[in-house]
Design a protein around this motif. Structure first.
Motif, short mmCIF file in Angstrom:
data_model
loop_
_atom_site.label_atom_id
_atom_site.label_comp_id
_atom_site.label_asym_id
_atom_site.label_seq_id
_atom_site.Cartn_x
_atom_site.Cartn_y
_atom_site.Cartn_z
N PRO A 73 -31.65 7.18 -16.89
CA PRO A 73 -31.85 5.92 -15.65
C PRO A 73 -31.54 4.60 -15.83
CG PRO A 73 -33.05 7.29 -15.42
CD PRO A 73 -32.54 8.41 -16.83
N SER A 74 -32.20 3.04 -15.47
CA SER A 74 -32.30 2.11 -15.53
C SER A 74 -32.85 2.14 -13.94
CB SER A 74 -31.40 1.42 -16.03
OG SER A 74 -30.50 1.55 -15.03
N GLY A 75 -33.68 1.02 -13.77
CA GLY A 75 -33.87 0.10 -12.70
C GLY A 75 -35.08 0.96 -12.97
N ALA A 76 -36.17 1.61 -13.63
CA ALA A 76 -38.02 1.20 -13.79
C ALA A 76 -38.41 1.16 -15.09
CB ALA A 76 -38.28 2.60 -12.55
N GLU A 77 -38.84 0.18 -14.24
CA GLU A 77 -39.94 0.40 -16.76
C GLU A 77 -40.35 0.98 -17.00
OE1 GLU A 77 -38.47 -2.28 -18.35
OE2 GLU A 77 -36.53 -2.82 -16.63
N GLY A 78 -40.93 1.23 -16.09
CA GLY A 78 -42.49 2.46 -16.54
C GLY A 78 -42.51 3.40 -14.81
N TYR A 79 -43.32 4.18 -15.42
CA TYR A 79 -43.51 5.52 -14.97
C TYR A 79 -43.83 4.96 -13.53
CZ TYR A 79 -44.92 9.87 -13.26
OH TYR A 79 -45.43 11.26 -12.19
N ASN A 80 -44.76 4.42 -13.54
CA ASN A 80 -45.27 4.11 -11.99
C ASN A 80 -44.63 3.55 -10.42
OD1 ASN A 80 -48.38 5.24 -12.22
ND2 ASN A 80 -48.98 3.53 -13.04
N GLN A 81 -43.65 2.58 -11.52
CA GLN A 81 -42.47 1.66 -10.73
C GLN A 81 -41.48 2.30 -10.09
OE1 GLN A 81 -41.91 -0.89 -14.04
NE2 GLN A 81 -42.55 -2.64 -13.21
N GLN A 82 -41.76 3.84 -10.45
CA GLN A 82 -40.37 5.04 -10.16
C GLN A 82 -40.65 4.87 -8.29
OE1 GLN A 82 -39.95 8.10 -12.10
NE2 GLN A 82 -40.08 7.07 -13.95
N PHE A 83 -42.02 4.71 -8.28
CA PHE A 83 -42.53 5.25 -6.81
C PHE A 83 -42.83 3.32 -6.41
CE2 PHE A 83 -44.30 8.17 -9.60
CZ PHE A 83 -43.68 9.88 -9.09
N GLU A 84 -42.26 3.04 -6.47
CA GLU A 84 -42.72 1.24 -5.67
C GLU A 84 -41.10 1.01 -5.59
OE1 GLU A 84 -43.97 -1.23 -8.48
OE2 GLU A 84 -45.91 -0.09 -9.00
N LEU A 85 -41.37 0.61 -3.78
CA LEU A 85 -40.12 0.24 -2.98
C LEU A 85 -39.81 -1.20 -3.22
CD1 LEU A 85 -40.77 2.29 -0.14
CD2 LEU A 85 -39.11 2.46 -1.85
N SER A 86 -38.63 -1.14 -3.26
CA SER A 86 -37.95 -2.86 -3.28
C SER A 86 -37.93 -2.92 -2.05
CB SER A 86 -37.10 -3.59 -4.12
OG SER A 86 -35.76 -2.46 -3.26
N GLU A 87 -37.39 -4.90 -1.17
CA GLU A 87 -37.04 -5.31 -0.42
C GLU A 87 -36.26 -4.38 0.41
OE1 GLU A 87 -38.84 -7.64 2.06
OE2 GLU A 87 -40.33 -7.03 0.35
N SER A 88 -35.05 -4.23 -0.46
CA SER A 88 -33.72 -3.52 -0.14
C SER A 88 -33.50 -2.03 -0.18
CB SER A 88 -32.71 -3.94 -0.93
OG SER A 88 -33.27 -3.19 -2.34
N ASP A 89 -35.22 -1.66 -0.24
CA ASP A 89 -35.36 -0.02 -0.21
C ASP A 89 -35.47 0.06 1.22
OD1 ASP A 89 -34.60 0.91 -2.95
OD2 ASP A 89 -36.97 0.50 -3.53
N THR A 90 -34.48 0.94 1.38
CA THR A 90 -34.64 1.55 3.26
C THR A 90 -35.12 2.88 3.24
OG1 THR A 90 -32.19 1.03 4.03
CG2 THR A 90 -33.36 -0.41 4.18
N LEU A 91 -34.98 3.88 4.62
CA LEU A 91 -34.67 4.94 4.97
C LEU A 91 -33.36 5.50 4.65
CD1 LEU A 91 -36.26 8.11 5.46
CD2 LEU A 91 -36.02 7.26 7.65
N GLU A 92 -32.53 4.67 5.07
CA GLU A 92 -31.31 5.00 5.02
C GLU A 92 -30.78 4.78 3.34
OE1 GLU A 92 -27.33 3.48 6.06
OE2 GLU A 92 -28.23 3.63 8.05
N SER A 93 -31.21 3.94 2.74
CA SER A 93 -31.23 3.30 1.21
C SER A 93 -31.59 5.02 0.57
CB SER A 93 -31.03 2.65 1.06
OG SER A 93 -31.97 2.30 1.00
#
Length: 191
Positions: A73-93
């Motif tokens: 899967p793509s979208g997270a460069e490193g392990y810790n970034q898998q846990f980081e929320l972006s501005e577009s991340d919402t509970l619904e998304s």
């Protein structure tokens, strides 16, 4: 009822049933959270309920892709970034993404032999170098373990945010009636 996995007719149904139940428990930890609470990190760790939802979907998708021979899967460069929320991340998304990852897993293992080999990822220190492949069965058991671990993390974070416990959230999510020994969670009214 999310508190227990229903009786299962076979091994595949049992493995998928326990994965689904742990996903639901994780999602219950997010029940009723505000967007601010979703991102909150109230403990000594950098974990948030939203970050755990994001990580679990990412991790499950990675294992599903390994089963099917798909790309990492793509979208997270490193392990810790898998846990980081972006501005577009919402509970619904985040809930939609974990549901999409669940559907992908169920489709990937619907007809595959549970003994089918799944290559062990290379270049990550937490995977053994002396094993070439695990089975689909092993992967599904590992997903149960992984999701359950993070559901526990989410329970602790949630309780730190507003005092809500897993059973109160489950009762609220399933609309259980109040009893003398259990009151479903409700948002606290401002004083």
């Amino acid at each position: 009822m999310d508190a227990n996995v229903p009786p299962v007719p076979d091994e595949r149904s049992g493995l998928l049933g326990f994965i689904a139940q742990q996903r639901r428990v994780l999602k219950h930890a997010a029940h009723g959270l505000t967007e601010e609470q979703l991102r909150a990190t109230p403990s000594a760790s950098a974990l948030s309920v939203g970050g755990l939802l994001k990580h679990v979907a990412f991790t499950e998708r990675g294992w599903t892709n390994r089963i099917t021979g798909g790309p990492e899967p793509s979208g997270a460069e490193g392990y810790n970034q898998q846990f980081e929320l972006s501005e577009s991340d919402t509970l619904e998304s985040l809930l939609a993404d974990i549901d999409a990852a669940a559907a992908e897993t169920e489709a990937a293992v619907a007809d595959v032999d549970l003994g089918h080999p799944v290559p062990v990822p290379k270049g990550q220190p937490w995977f053994p170098k002396d094993i070439e492949a695990w089975s689909v069965r092993w992967v599904l058991l590992h997903l149960i373990e992984e999701i359950a671990r993070h559901a526990g993390h989410a329970d602790i974070i949630r309780e730190s945010l507003d005092g809500a416990t897993g059973i109160e959230l489950l009762a609220a999510a399933e609309n259980w009636p109040e009893s003398p020994w259990l009151k479903p969670w409700h948002p606290k009214q401002p004083t």
